[in-house]
Design an enzyme around this catalytic site. Structure first.
Site, PDB file in Angstrom:
ATOM      1  N   CYS A  70      13.419 -71.582   4.823  1.00 19.20           N
ATOM      2  CA  CYS A  70      13.105 -70.139   4.918  1.00 19.20           C
ATOM      3  C   CYS A  70      11.660 -69.969   4.126  1.00 19.20           C
ATOM      4  O   CYS A  70      10.992 -70.717   3.661  1.00 19.20           O
ATOM      5  CB  CYS A  70      14.112 -69.704   3.698  1.00 19.20           C
ATOM      6  SG  CYS A  70      15.694 -69.792   4.190  1.00 19.20           S
ATOM      7  N   ARG A 122       9.498 -72.633   8.979  1.00 24.89           N
ATOM      8  CA  ARG A 122      10.264 -72.875   7.736  1.00 24.89           C
ATOM      9  C   ARG A 122      11.562 -72.698   8.188  1.00 24.89           C
ATOM     10  O   ARG A 122      12.503 -73.183   7.548  1.00 24.89           O
ATOM     11  CB  ARG A 122       9.690 -72.239   6.569  1.00 24.89           C
ATOM     12  CG  ARG A 122       8.385 -72.449   5.814  1.00 24.89           C
ATOM     13  CD  ARG A 122       8.022 -71.480   5.013  1.00 24.89           C
ATOM     14  NE  ARG A 122       8.974 -72.014   3.783  1.00 24.89           N
ATOM     15  CZ  ARG A 122       8.508 -73.043   2.903  1.00 24.89           C
ATOM     16  NH1 ARG A 122       7.403 -73.785   3.085  1.00 24.89           N
ATOM     17  NH2 ARG A 122       9.286 -73.558   1.850  1.00 24.89           N
ATOM     18  N   TRP A 151      16.453 -70.108   7.523  1.00 26.09           N
ATOM     19  CA  TRP A 151      16.812 -71.495   7.943  1.00 26.09           C
ATOM     20  C   TRP A 151      18.241 -71.410   6.975  1.00 26.09           C
ATOM     21  O   TRP A 151      18.371 -71.327   6.024  1.00 26.09           O
ATOM     22  CB  TRP A 151      16.274 -72.631   7.434  1.00 26.09           C
ATOM     23  CG  TRP A 151      16.697 -73.823   8.059  1.00 26.09           C
ATOM     24  CD1 TRP A 151      16.405 -74.427   9.513  1.00 26.09           C
ATOM     25  CD2 TRP A 151      17.515 -74.758   7.540  1.00 26.09           C
ATOM     26  NE1 TRP A 151      16.899 -75.533   9.568  1.00 26.09           N
ATOM     27  CE2 TRP A 151      17.681 -75.748   8.515  1.00 26.09           C
ATOM     28  CE3 TRP A 151      18.295 -74.916   6.179  1.00 26.09           C
ATOM     29  CZ2 TRP A 151      18.401 -76.852   7.975  1.00 26.09           C
ATOM     30  CZ3 TRP A 151      18.986 -75.949   6.005  1.00 26.09           C
ATOM     31  CH2 TRP A 151      19.125 -77.082   7.084  1.00 26.09           C
ATOM     32  N   ASN A 180      13.970 -67.921  -1.110  1.00 22.74           N
ATOM     33  CA  ASN A 180      14.016 -69.192  -0.420  1.00 22.74           C
ATOM     34  C   ASN A 180      14.623 -70.174  -1.583  1.00 22.74           C
ATOM     35  O   ASN A 180      14.116 -70.195  -2.579  1.00 22.74           O
ATOM     36  CB  ASN A 180      12.485 -69.529  -0.055  1.00 22.74           C
ATOM     37  CG  ASN A 180      12.499 -71.134   0.396  1.00 22.74           C
ATOM     38  OD1 ASN A 180      13.453 -71.450   0.881  1.00 22.74           O
ATOM     39  ND2 ASN A 180      11.353 -71.508   0.016  1.00 22.74           N
ATOM     40  N   GLY A 181      15.584 -71.015  -1.189  1.00 28.89           N
ATOM     41  CA  GLY A 181      16.002 -71.651  -1.983  1.00 28.89           C
ATOM     42  C   GLY A 181      17.835 -71.437  -1.976  1.00 28.89           C
ATOM     43  O   GLY A 181      18.349 -71.147  -1.124  1.00 28.89           O
ATOM     44  N   GLU A 206       8.821 -94.380  14.105  1.00 27.48           N
ATOM     45  CA  GLU A 206       8.177 -92.952  13.957  1.00 27.48           C
ATOM     46  C   GLU A 206       8.093 -92.640  15.646  1.00 27.48           C
ATOM     47  O   GLU A 206       8.443 -91.335  15.903  1.00 27.48           O
ATOM     48  CB  GLU A 206       6.939 -93.037  13.391  1.00 27.48           C
ATOM     49  CG  GLU A 206       5.936 -91.770  13.855  1.00 27.48           C
ATOM     50  CD  GLU A 206       6.783 -90.579  12.784  1.00 27.48           C
ATOM     51  OE1 GLU A 206       7.669 -90.683  12.140  1.00 27.48           O
ATOM     52  OE2 GLU A 206       6.193 -89.498  13.127  1.00 27.48           O
ATOM     53  N   LYS A 243      10.007 -89.114  16.580  1.00 32.48           N
ATOM     54  CA  LYS A 243       9.384 -87.930  17.210  1.00 32.48           C
ATOM     55  C   LYS A 243       9.761 -87.475  18.290  1.00 32.48           C
ATOM     56  O   LYS A 243      10.039 -86.420  18.867  1.00 32.48           O
ATOM     57  CB  LYS A 243       7.921 -88.529  17.436  1.00 32.48           C
ATOM     58  CG  LYS A 243       6.751 -87.560  17.425  1.00 32.48           C
ATOM     59  CD  LYS A 243       6.209 -87.151  16.212  1.00 32.48           C
ATOM     60  CE  LYS A 243       7.330 -86.700  15.130  1.00 32.48           C
ATOM     61  NZ  LYS A 243       7.016 -86.656  13.533  1.00 32.48           N
ATOM     62  N   GLU A 246      13.354 -85.681  17.928  1.00 33.57           N
ATOM     63  CA  GLU A 246      13.703 -84.431  17.408  1.00 33.57           C
ATOM     64  C   GLU A 246      12.776 -83.207  18.217  1.00 33.57           C
ATOM     65  O   GLU A 246      13.285 -82.287  18.018  1.00 33.57           O
ATOM     66  CB  GLU A 246      12.901 -84.519  15.962  1.00 33.57           C
ATOM     67  CG  GLU A 246      11.423 -84.578  16.046  1.00 33.57           C
ATOM     68  CD  GLU A 246      10.456 -84.618  14.601  1.00 33.57           C
ATOM     69  OE1 GLU A 246      11.238 -83.877  13.925  1.00 33.57           O
ATOM     70  OE2 GLU A 246       9.677 -85.286  14.489  1.00 33.57           O
ATOM     71  N   HIS A 294      21.521-109.050  19.079  1.00 31.22           N
ATOM     72  CA  HIS A 294      22.770-109.014  18.034  1.00 31.22           C
ATOM     73  C   HIS A 294      23.598-107.845  18.127  1.00 31.22           C
ATOM     74  O   HIS A 294      24.394-107.516  17.594  1.00 31.22           O
ATOM     75  CB  HIS A 294      22.094-109.091  16.721  1.00 31.22           C
ATOM     76  CG  HIS A 294      21.272-110.308  16.461  1.00 31.22           C
ATOM     77  ND1 HIS A 294      21.924-111.568  16.618  1.00 31.22           N
ATOM     78  CD2 HIS A 294      20.045-110.524  16.171  1.00 31.22           C
ATOM     79  CE1 HIS A 294      21.044-112.273  16.272  1.00 31.22           C
ATOM     80  NE2 HIS A 294      19.857-111.730  16.110  1.00 31.22           N
ATOM     81  N   LYS A 333      10.396 -77.306   8.704  1.00 33.42           N
ATOM     82  CA  LYS A 333       9.434 -78.154   8.243  1.00 33.42           C
ATOM     83  C   LYS A 333       9.515 -78.649   7.070  1.00 33.42           C
ATOM     84  O   LYS A 333       9.226 -79.665   6.602  1.00 33.42           O
ATOM     85  CB  LYS A 333       8.060 -77.604   8.577  1.00 33.42           C
ATOM     86  CG  LYS A 333       7.057 -78.565   8.447  1.00 33.42           C
ATOM     87  CD  LYS A 333       5.582 -78.068   9.116  1.00 33.42           C
ATOM     88  CE  LYS A 333       4.608 -79.218   8.937  1.00 33.42           C
ATOM     89  NZ  LYS A 333       5.107 -80.512   9.749  1.00 33.42           N
TER      90      LYS A 333
END
Ligand code: F6R
Length: 606
Positions: free
Chosen positions: A2, A27, A74, A100-101, A477, A481, A484, A500, A601
């Site tokens: 948010c 965000r 969000w 936000n929170g 990574e 990348k 996502e 294996h 983010k």
């Protein structure tokens, strides 16, 4: 998660808030809304979905006001919907709040207010703040805010407006980011600096539970005893352009392309006489017998790369822990442990909790952070800043690369302190790092080749990334990348691990991306490549020792050749090719690359 923004001043707040929300949309982008004070009361507009929906509504039905607050969401409590969007208003429409929170005790507070006859209109935890504020308000907003925050449990960054005190905008934070911007024409609150950069580079970073009272021509700070606090604004060196796309179709591509400069800036600020140097130098590494690196997501992957570098250069065992695991595992750390926290935002909830856990056990904490003044930067014992500038795309690229460079440099400094490196060896290693920007630039010149290859991978259902040792670390990574932003399933494996179990997933034309920068392991990874090719896979080989022995005439094998460098620093080059590959696969699928679904983010919730 948010983003909040607020403005009070001499200009129309509406375009300023909408523009600020654009910079904060990374965000969260489930819904957006704003409220402005317009003479008689609040004008409120909220729309589910991307910010564009809010903008269209405002274009059709323009509103105006000289003070206002905005929010991009969000979703955590309650689905994305107009009702659950912020700002939330109290039952008499006297108070407007953006949050936000997460309010952990919202259920108890809500039940109490509902029992008193107050009707809620959303499913969010945040609405309780607006309702409680209005419930307590008896004509003094400061007194009310103090009462409210004393009742709240959880985390918050809040923007609050009261209809009876329209010349004031109130803000307060706890465990979530909040900055206060000061300009000639008015004052701002925001979750992040880029939201206000167009108007000012003068910014205050309030501490937890400090109340900011913004008026047209002033900002004042108070503690919870209503006593004034003196604060001086800091000057932000990030330029306004650095938070703009600059002609690129996506921030992610722009940020990938910026990496040579970011590598150079980070090297200079860390290795020369920047603010960082005295801080690192005052850290006596010889007093530690254990090193733990903890972080989340890509920052964790940077930690896995760094483990290889620290172990090789310093000859010590390094543990890398996901911060979300570290915080609950009763970690074995003490005053002889150095815990390194890696975070672009400096606000990741799990990493903050891991830092506090480590500190409570007496460990020394050193953070590698990009956002100046963020919680992790402030609370850790030592902090070094990556010089990546503002990173807007949700998927990190340049901040990750900057983290790697700082971690290499830390490893070299500690190795010197431990007398594991001669001055010549130190110089040689630093020279190798210094040469990385130019080599990264050479990879960026291969953009067409990578784009072309990526265009053939759009239909892939699953992509595997393999490597050995440090190549495996960076494969993690590459895989993250890709998944996502392209929504293609992918996994990273150590090359030797395939046999294996995982190799049973290889079918005709499964794509395997093999990374190969360790000369001493070249034959080993090539034998893994052959194993998967003989089971039908096609392979993209990325590395600086790929060509010799590789049968390039084999249609199943394609090669992206990277410049030579020390094996330890090769992840900085591999990652550029891997980022471009992921970017172009997603671009070919026409996806919203800068804002992948379900992600945000700055992950300030658990
Ligand atoms: C992936 C990505 C995330 C972050 C993670 C930690 O592209 O960006 O995995 O790396 O959420 O965030 P910070 O570094 O802000 O702590």
């Amino acid at each position: 998660m948010c983003g909040i923004i607020g403005y009070i001043g001499s200009e129309n707040a509406v375009p300023i808030i909408v523009d600020g929300l654009k910079k904060l949309e990374y965000r969260g982008y489930d819904s957006a809304g704003l409220a402005v004070y317009s003479g008689g009361g609040f004008e409120v507009v909220k729309r589910k979905g991307r910010l564009q929906a809010l903008e269209s509504e405002i274009e059709q039905n323009p509103i105006k006001g000289f003070a206002g607050i905005g929010h991009t969401r969000w979703a955590t409590h309650g689905e994305p919907s107009n009702e659950n969007s912020h700002p939330h208003l109290g039952h008499q429409n006297k108070i407007a709040v953006v949050h936000n929170g997460i309010i952990e005790n919202y259920k108890q507070l809500r039940e109490k207010l509902e029992a008193g006859g107050i009707k809620f209109t959303s499913e969010t935890d945040s609405e309780v703040i607006a309702q409680l504020t209005e419930y307590y308000y008896k004509g003094d907003i400061m007194e009310t805010v103090i009462k409210v925050v004393n009742r709240l449990e959880g985390s918050y960054a809040l923007g609050i407006m009261c209809i009876d005190e329209p010349d004031a905008l109130i803000a307060i934070k706890k465990d979530n980011p909040l900055i206060i911007g000061v300009s000639d024409h008015g004052q701002f609150i925001a979750s992040d600096v880029p939201a206000v950069l167009k108007h000012t580079n003068q910014v205050h970073y309030p501490n937890d539970k400090e109340i900011a009272v913004l008026r047209k021509g002033s900002v004042q700070f108070f503690n919870l005893d209503n006593e004034p606090i003196q604060k001086t604004p800091e000057t932000i060196t990030w330029s306004f352009d650095s938070a703009e796309k600059g002609g690129y179709p996506h921030f992610m591509l722009k940020e990938i392309m910026e990496q040579p400069k970011v590598l150079q800036d980070t090297f200079q600020s860390a290795a020369n006489t920047g603010d960082n140097k005295p801080i690192i130098d005052s850290l006596d590494f010889t007093r530690f017998n254990k090193l733990v690196i903890t972080a989340c997501g890509s920052a964790y992957n940077a930690g896995v790369v760094a483990k290889n570098v620290f172990e090789r250069l310093c000859g010590i065992t390094v543990e890398v822990e996901l911060a979300s695991e570290f915080r609950y595992k009763d970690a074995v750390v003490d005053d002889k442990t150095l815990v390194i926290l890696v975070s672009q935002s400096g606000e990741t909830a799990d990493t903050i909790a891991a830092m506090r856990e480590a500190k409570s056990k007496g460990a020394a904490t050193l953070s590698v952070v990009n956002v100046i003044g963020s919680t992790i930067a402030k609370e850790s014992d030592f902090c070094v800043y990556t010089a990546a500038g503002p990173e807007i795309a949700v998927a990190t690229t340049k901040a990750f690369s900057a983290q790697l460079v700082l971690l290499y440099i830390l490893a070299i400094r500690f190795a010197v302190q431990l007398k594991k490196l001669s001055p010549e060896a130190e110089r040689e290693l630093l020279a190798q790092i210094k040469a990385l920007p130019e080599k990264a630039n050479d990879i960026l010149k291969q953009v067409d080749l990578i784009q072309q290859y990526a265009s053939t991978c759009v239909g892939c259902k699953s992509i595997f990334f393999i490597g050995r040792n440090i190549d495996y670390a960076i494969a993690l990574e590459g895989s993250l990348k890709l998944k996502e932003i392209s929504y293609i399933h992918s996994e990273a494996y150590a090359g030797g691990e395939l046999k294996h179990g995982t190799i049973s997933l290889i079918e005709e034309n499964t794509l395997v991306v093999a990374i190969s920068n360790c000369k001493r392991l070249y034959d080993k990874i090539m034998s893994n490549v052959e194993q998967v090719i003989s089971r039908g896979a096609k392979v993209l080989l990325i590395g600086n020792c790929p060509a010799a022995g590789a049968n390039e005439t084999d249609k199943k094998l394609s090669v992206i050749e990277l410049p030579e460098t020390n094996e330890l620093f090769s992840p900085s080059l591999s990652v550029v090719a891997l980022q471009l590959f992921a970017y172009f696969v997603a671009a070919n699928k026409g996806l919203d690359i800068d804002k992948p679904r379900n992600l945000a983010k700055s992950v300030t919730v658990e």
